[in-house]
Design a protein around this motif. Sequence first.
Motif, mmCIF file in Angstrom:
data_model
loop_
_atom_site.group_PDB
_atom_site.id
_atom_site.type_symbol
_atom_site.label_atom_id
_atom_site.label_comp_id
_atom_site.label_asym_id
_atom_site.label_seq_id
_atom_site.Cartn_x
_atom_site.Cartn_y
_atom_site.Cartn_z
ATOM 1 N N LEU A 54 1.069 3.615 2.069
ATOM 2 C CA LEU A 54 1.682 3.897 3.369
ATOM 3 C C LEU A 54 2.896 3.014 3.601
ATOM 4 O O LEU A 54 3.922 3.458 4.139
ATOM 5 N N SER A 67 0.848 -1.185 0.000
ATOM 6 C CA SER A 67 0.000 0.000 0.000
ATOM 7 C C SER A 67 0.884 1.235 0.000
ATOM 8 O O SER A 67 2.086 1.173 0.261
ATOM 9 N N MET A 84 1.896 6.892 -2.989
ATOM 10 C CA MET A 84 0.551 6.462 -3.392
ATOM 11 C C MET A 84 0.471 6.244 -4.899
ATOM 12 O O MET A 84 -0.221 5.354 -5.371
ATOM 13 N N LYS A 85 1.173 7.068 -5.636
ATOM 14 C CA LYS A 85 1.223 6.881 -7.092
ATOM 15 C C LYS A 85 1.952 5.567 -7.428
ATOM 16 O O LYS A 85 1.554 4.849 -8.341
ATOM 17 N N HIS A 132 -12.732 -0.985 -17.262
ATOM 18 C CA HIS A 132 -13.502 -0.384 -16.176
ATOM 19 C C HIS A 132 -12.799 -0.499 -14.831
ATOM 20 O O HIS A 132 -13.126 0.212 -13.892
ATOM 21 N N GLU A 133 -11.846 -1.420 -14.723
ATOM 22 C CA GLU A 133 -11.168 -1.578 -13.430
ATOM 23 C C GLU A 133 -10.310 -0.363 -13.088
ATOM 24 O O GLU A 133 -10.084 -0.051 -11.935
ATOM 25 N N TYR A 185 5.658 4.329 1.571
ATOM 26 C CA TYR A 185 6.131 5.589 2.138
ATOM 27 C C TYR A 185 7.214 5.355 3.192
ATOM 28 O O TYR A 185 8.218 6.054 3.251
ATOM 29 N N LYS A 186 7.017 4.311 3.983
ATOM 30 C CA LYS A 186 7.980 4.027 5.041
ATOM 31 C C LYS A 186 9.371 3.740 4.474
ATOM 32 O O LYS A 186 10.364 3.924 5.168
ATOM 33 N N LEU A 241 4.739 11.007 0.366
ATOM 34 C CA LEU A 241 3.528 10.209 0.516
ATOM 35 C C LEU A 241 2.745 10.182 -0.798
ATOM 36 O O LEU A 241 2.227 9.139 -1.214
ATOM 37 N N ALA A 242 2.665 11.332 -1.447
ATOM 38 C CA ALA A 242 1.963 11.389 -2.732
ATOM 39 C C ALA A 242 2.636 10.465 -3.742
ATOM 40 O O ALA A 242 1.981 9.715 -4.461
ATOM 41 N N ASN A 265 10.484 14.853 1.197
ATOM 42 C CA ASN A 265 9.619 15.728 0.404
ATOM 43 C C ASN A 265 10.422 16.655 -0.511
ATOM 44 O O ASN A 265 10.125 17.836 -0.640
ATOM 45 N N PRO A 322 4.618 16.218 -5.104
ATOM 46 C CA PRO A 322 4.852 17.212 -4.057
ATOM 47 C C PRO A 322 5.441 16.617 -2.782
ATOM 48 O O PRO A 322 6.266 17.250 -2.136
ATOM 49 N N THR A 323 5.017 15.426 -2.406
ATOM 50 C CA THR A 323 5.519 14.847 -1.160
ATOM 51 C C THR A 323 5.859 13.373 -1.391
ATOM 52 O O THR A 323 5.420 12.768 -2.358
ATOM 53 N N GLN A 340 -13.038 6.976 -15.920
ATOM 54 C CA GLN A 340 -13.421 7.938 -14.899
ATOM 55 C C GLN A 340 -13.187 9.369 -15.347
ATOM 56 O O GLN A 340 -13.502 10.319 -14.657
#
Lengths: 323, 453, 749
Positions: free
Chosen positions: B6, B4, B30-31, B84-85, B9-10, B26-27, B16, B23-24, B323
């Motif tokens: 998070l 995941s 997540m990407k 669609h996924e 991220y660790k 964490l961002a 950053n 930008p960070t 989407q």
Amino acid sequence: MTVEIPVEKWPGQVREITLGATADEGGTRSHTVTVGGETTLPFLHFEGEIPHPPVVGIEIASRRPDDWSPLLLETWSDVVDDPAAWAKAAEEAGADILLLTLSLEDSVDDATSAVRQVLEACDLPLIVFGPGQADKDNELIVPVAEEGAGERLVLGVCEEKNYRTIVAAALAHDHLVNSRTPMDVNLAKQLIILIHDMGLPLEQILMDPTTGALGYGIEYGYSVMERLRLAALQGDSMTQQPMLVTPGEEAWKAKEAKVGDDVPAEWGDWGERAINWETLTATSLIQSGADLVVLRHPETVQRVQKTIDALMAEAGEPELVAA
Amino acid sequence: MALSGLEIYKLLPRTNCGDCDFPTCLAFAMKLAAKQAELADCPYVTDEAKVELEAASQPPVRLITLSSNGHKVEAGNETVLFRHEKRFFHKCGLFVRVKDTDDLEAVKNVASEVDGFTVDYVGLDLELDGMAVEAASGDPDTFAECVEAVRSATEKPLILIGSDPDVLKAGVASLTAKASGTVPLLYGATPENWESMAALAKKADVPLGVRPGGGLEELAELTEQVKGAGVQNIVLDPAARDFAGTLTRMTQMRRLALKKNFRPLGYPIITFPGEGAEGPEEEVVLASQHIAKYGGFIVLDHFSQASAYPLLVFRENVFTDPQEPIQVEPGLYEINDPTPDSPVMITTNFSITYFSVANEVESAGVPGWLIVADAEGMSVLTAWAAGEFDADRIAKSVNATGVADKIDHQKLVIPGHVAVLSGELEEELPGWDILVGPREAVDLPAFLKLGNE
Amino acid sequence: MLVQEADQILQRALQENGPDTEVAFPNTAYYLPLVFGMTGREVQTLGDLVPVIEDAKRLLRPVPADRRWTPYLGETLDSGIATLLAEETIEAVRFIYGLEPQRVPGLELAGGTAFTSPDANGDGQAAGNGHLNGPIDDIQLRSWGIQLVDGRMPGFAAIVGAAKSNEVAVKIVRELQQRNILTFLAGNVNGRSIIHQLQEEGVEMGYDTYIVPFGLDTISAIYALGFAVRSALTFGGMKGGQAREILHYNKERVFAFVLALGEVDDLKYATAAGAINFGFPVVADTRIPQILPTGVTTYEHVISMPFNEIAAEDDLGRAEKLVQKCIEVRGVKVRVTEVPVPVAYGSAFEGERVRRADMRVEFGGKYSRAFEFLRMVDMDEAEDGKVEVIGPGFDEIEDGGAMDVGIVIEVAGREMQQDFEPVLERQVHYFVNAASGLQHIGQRDIAWIRISKAAAEKGFDLEHFGKILHARFHADFGAIVDKVQVKIYTDPAELEKWLETARDAYDFRNQRLADLTDERVDEFYSCTLCQSFAPNHVCVVSPQRLGLCGAYNWLDCKASYRINPTGPNQPIRKGNLIDAEKGYWEGPNEFVYQHSNQAIEEVTMYSIMENPMTACGCFECIAMVIPEGNGIMVVSREDPSMTPAGMTFSTLAGMAGGGLQSPGIMGHGKFYLLSPKFISADGGFKRVVWMSSFLKESMADELQEVAEREGDPDLIDKIADERDATTVEELLPVLEENEHPALTMPPIF
């Protein structure tokens, strides 16, 4: 190196539905047409059963459809003025089933006589759609249901706002209905539930999730159908209806198919473009799960049927072309 | 097991710094978790973290890029089986094949036709991606000459096809000599010739197509061999040509890559629909199957406008983000040659919404001005709910189009679904009459005809 | 007893005609339909009827002496079926003797069953002269059946006996006709039948007028039940002998009732008991024992409504109420298709403004008070459609003036619940706004309504509020609302009194909402409204976590489910609790897995860090972890500024939406911030280190309460916003300076 081919074990199966009735079954068709029954995604023969190939229908009209593309009117020529002759021509063009669309101008007598004539002129199972206005649909479909009693017609179009009368007519005379909803998985499911709640067996309901033509929203129809089919295979009972779509109608609404004049030169030859437009709309929807596609041009019918044949060819190991 | 955001991220430096263009940390994490970014974009990640993140961050289908003279075709980096996924990310490349045994002039003609073919679709210019040149003669010079002839007609990326490495080498040489940064696809390595093909591809630093003699096992072995020889960028031939065969193979390959993270088949697929079809009519249909079902590079044997146009549109449709639907250019659209007294209507820039409205007005034969507001590509109701189609936004759109100067009335028809905005709009657009139109486009003709009487 | 009588008749017929004599009702399928439906026996000859009578005898029990039926209902019902079998046997025999259809000289039916040879069918003229109709033929059955099934025809009424007067008979039939209810006539009182009454008054009877005279005796009422059985066989796909299914089908789907006019004799009773088996209630206009407890029928079984005791001005008014009662008892839903107001009405007018200059009068706002209050009452406390204005109208108010008004809506419905009161009350805004020339703002006791001069000139008056509300509540909420009455108070004393009642109710509801915790309910609700664009997203709405769009709370979903049981809001049984802190239950996990196309396997209700709920894209707010601040930030849709996450709302929306589950980021509704369950697994509201100023300001009071609940009254001020920090670097010093509690909480991960 060993490669373990991932095979999904789908718990669900598409419902088998039979259209039309032979003399033994109370109708007058020379044969019936069965669709559905799949236990895997379209044409993945290595994974499950595809007992019935998708079926190709041709749309004909109770009276000359003046809003159709001139290309279609020219191709069918004189028969468009005569539903019986048109039905015969469509049967000869290789249709598996026929869709007869009634007109807003039809009286009850016009409608029932068109149905009678078509039934007499050809041997194929028949779908009958009203002109698409709730009141008029109900006015015409009820007597049509009576006229075609015993034939196991497909009556349409049931939509969320107008389905009760058509379903009642189907109940009264043992026909099937077409449940149409605007490109949405949950709405598709919901209307099936509502129709089924009225007492019509699931074996008498086709699901029409609607589609857009190539370039006009086909991706919505395509994805909704893929999702419905996945849901069906995953065991969601109310999505297990075979799917009927009308790519012919949609494609021929598109400017690319409909008109030949005043269009960009790079669109290419009108005739070829139009046929391609209808063919690709239909074949992509078949790839996403359509069990019945209704078309308008006889050449498209040939091409789509050839494609279906090729996709149904169950070669054990895919054929490798020598370099 | 995918990590995941998070968890990723660790493992990141958590400074950053922004060097990854996110930008960070964490961002970025997540990407990465969504497989929409590459770990290589972070210059500071530690080696230990790299190892740990490798599995999670590597796209299951490797991205392959062909390029020349500023043109670029990318295939791969796909993450789903069904659009669609999430979405299909990289539009498959569409190429047209010529052979070096063809007449050179004819070859040039085809190449310039393909090169010059541009067709407008909802404001997008759709084009084919390039040419494929096959070394059918077996003669290096003839091949080089043919490649040059194609190159003289088009600057788009090329695929060089042949089984004799020496012949292909001549083609590669003639290409790369002329312009740096040209990356053609070499096709293809077979169980017989893979060593010399791989050497050629490695030396020229170009991707290599591989074609096994049999099934997926052989294909996987071959890619491992080629990879072992130092070629990272690989394109797979499913070794099937017909409708059912390609559908089966290509589905299995995509599943293996995505679901089993099976590296040897984690590359884009090349197809030759012309070889599996009887004639050009069928080739179009098979090509469309390959567009929808997992083709990366599609090599056509025929070109005609009437088939290229629908194929390009289909590709556009399949590869849109479900989407984030196709948007129409906001602005003022004239339908059926409107005059100063024609009605003015407004809708959103969601393509389907626009099409349904425009089609209905057009087919009704009623002249009208249609304002398309920028509503982030949402349909009327969705946009309204999201605050992207409110009175303020509508007023701005009306004013921006300057429609007031083109008409001699001040009446605006708004969609029935946003009737609730009428009061506010009269305030935002002083002097305008706000008319509430029907909720559905299909009822527009009746509405407009009524207005005419 | 009738069964014995039938037996005797049958025996005589057998002797006179022999067992092979053919028996049939003309132009109908399904043999003798009731016998076929209940027993599966395919009666084709007289001989076939012998076992039928045996069946009837077996069903028969001794009739309780004093007609106190309630305790013996089960036996009553069996006896009822026995009676019906006997009746059908008798009618079948009567056909052999040419006694059916019964002769009535001078009667001309406007369409009816043909009783000559089948070849002569379709010639309706010749078919219906000089005799009653007898059984309804198959063609008509299908034609009416379709209308009954699709809902155009709400149901049928079987009237047995004779009305108080010819006038009343006509009125009753007209009332039914007006509602499109099919009317069957049979029976008599002392030889006089409603059929005579109608004939004398020149009322046309026959298929064309939806009034079918079966026969002059009670026995011929059997044709009504035969019709019911044949409907089930034709439209319900039932087979002969599936008695339970056929009776159930009729109870669930055929809205029919029996109206007994005049004295009720034993045979009528017994027949009525048969009708109850079908779920058809019986209403009598004379005094008879009532059978009220529901069970077999949807509501009451037998209702006694002595005609002369019905409260109304005259007999015609009584007749109207009698019919009204029948409809109510059977649960036939009223449909109001048009809103009866003198101004245009439709959603197109929802956004209309009434400016001060164009205003005739206003209620509420700065210069007067207005409130609206909807409450649930018992069925017999409300008279459907009644609108009362209590106090003066606005004639005396000068143009542009203001006056006080209170709108009290009382609804009754068998599916109504007190919890739906606020859900329905909120609709007043939409319903009133849809009238042209009206403007409605606010709700409860801050409602503010304006009537334009144009609307007032067209005759719009206070009572029309009531007409609108009556029509719309029926049209939109018919599933839960059976009766709506509206009282509009302008009388100061009354208004004051009701305002107090209303405020008590508002307080009660607020409290109820506050008390409504996730622990106290067994079911959450789903919302899959947004799956059209986020196919894998499922909202799980619980009392303490409203939908992320802010539009649906738990009560809304509950009401929505009642209104549309197949719609996007479905109940989710909580099932076994897996983890109370994080908010895992088996039910939601399973539901979400199934309805997310198996994309989401588990979901927590109270955590952003572990399997958080997914989002479509409609969220009012996005929460995202700020690891450096050991907490989370919350940005609202209204806030266009940069956030410490380095992204604006719209960029974040791309990450939070689309039905993807990404720990660390989550979309949610504004009011979830106030819930004690707000990311309670991760430390709760104290984790909020940054929040859009829009939220702080627009919910200042509510947030302050949260701060106090969390034991830190200055908490809101400690939270940074876009005015003091738009980067992490700026954020941290602010938090340190404010001594934000998150800094000393356990690591968020």
